[in-house]
Enzyme design. Structure first.
Site, short mmCIF file in Angstrom:
data_model
loop_
_atom_site.label_atom_id
_atom_site.label_comp_id
_atom_site.label_asym_id
_atom_site.label_seq_id
_atom_site.Cartn_x
_atom_site.Cartn_y
_atom_site.Cartn_z
N ASP A 157 -15.23 -4.16 -0.88
CA ASP A 157 -14.74 -3.85 0.45
C ASP A 157 -15.93 -3.59 1.37
O ASP A 157 -16.75 -2.72 1.08
CB ASP A 157 -13.82 -2.63 0.40
CG ASP A 157 -12.65 -2.85 -0.57
OD1 ASP A 157 -12.17 -3.99 -0.65
OD2 ASP A 157 -12.25 -1.89 -1.23
N ASP A 188 0.86 -1.18 0.00
CA ASP A 188 0.00 0.00 0.00
C ASP A 188 0.89 1.23 0.00
O ASP A 188 1.85 1.30 0.78
CB ASP A 188 -0.91 0.02 1.23
CG ASP A 188 -1.92 -1.12 1.24
OD1 ASP A 188 -1.96 -1.88 0.26
OD2 ASP A 188 -2.66 -1.23 2.23
#
Length: 243
Positions: free
Chosen positions: A131, A9
């Site tokens: 998500d 990330d």
């Protein structure tokens, strides 16, 4: 045999992890994402999940130079997500070295555009990001919750031809409290042919083994590796023996 997919990330060009997607709870693990990716490659993995967190927040790709370096300096198959909102964004991702893209928000807010991308690029290059927070799909870097419930949302896109889904249980992400195995089993029970990529909460090699035993096809993990809780070479070798 579960597919092992380490994650990088990115915020401001650095390798970070958030807690529950909270940008104020950021830990920087490496200044050089390429060096981290080379560690993964040396351990024997073949695929890398890259998230442009700046892009997700800004709603357009930001860390494209990092993607280019990762593609140029490793042999890893890269799936890239974060900030892919327009035709220009998705073309930039592919042109910069992504083999696949993970798209979530557009599937919620612009379903016609997502359908166009599916038709243009094919299901093998498109990963549907699903998500989940409190049963609802979250969008725009997890900063907003939609009214979409998980299973009907998946059904709509599976009917369209989606075969790859990355599902993150946001409350588990970055918390090292174990993955939401029951959630993933529910998805696999409903859609057994789906290539489901479980994400969020992995804290140990045992968690990965439990997902494998539950029949989950693939897993994304990051913080557990960065915190030294996973011997990546060992689990790659163990997975190879299963083949």
């Amino acid at each position: 045999m579960i597919e092992l997919i380490p994650a990088i990330d990115i915020i401001e060009g650095k390798c970070v992890r958030l807690a529950k997607g909270d940008y104020s709870q950021k830990t920087v693990y490496a200044d050089d994402p390429v060096a981290m990716a080379l560690q993964f490659e040396e351990a024997g993995v073949q695929r890398l999940h890259v998230v442009d967190l700046d892009g997700a927040k800004s709603r357009h790709i930001v860390n494209v130079e990092v993607l280019r370096k990762l593609a140029r300096e490793t042999k890893l198959t890269i799936d890239f997500g974060g900030g892919i909102k327009t035709d220009e964004d998705i073309e930039k991702a592919f042109d910069s070295g992504a083999s696949m893209v993970t798209v979530g928000s557009v599937a919620v807010t612009q379903p016609e555009r997502f359908a166009h991308w599916m038709e243009k690029y094919g299901d093998s290059r498109m990963i549907l990001g699903a998500d989940v927070r409190n049963g609802k799909i979250s969008i725009n870097g997890w900063l907003e919750d939609s009214e979409e419930d998980l299973l009907p949302f998946l059904r709509r896109y599976i009917d369209m031809g989606v075969t790859n889904v990355l599902c993150t249980e946001i409350s588990r992400d970055g918390m090292l409290q174990g993955p939401a195995i029951c959630l993933y089993q529910e998805v696999m029970k409903a859609y057994p042919s789906l290539h489901l990529i479980a994400s969020g909460g992995v804290s140990s090699e045992e968690d990965i083994e439990a997902l494998d035993a539950a029949g989950i096809p693939a897993v994304v993990f990051g913080k557990a590796y960065y915190e030294g809780r996973i011997d990546l070479k060992k689990i790659v070798e163990r997975n190879s023996i299963k083949q």
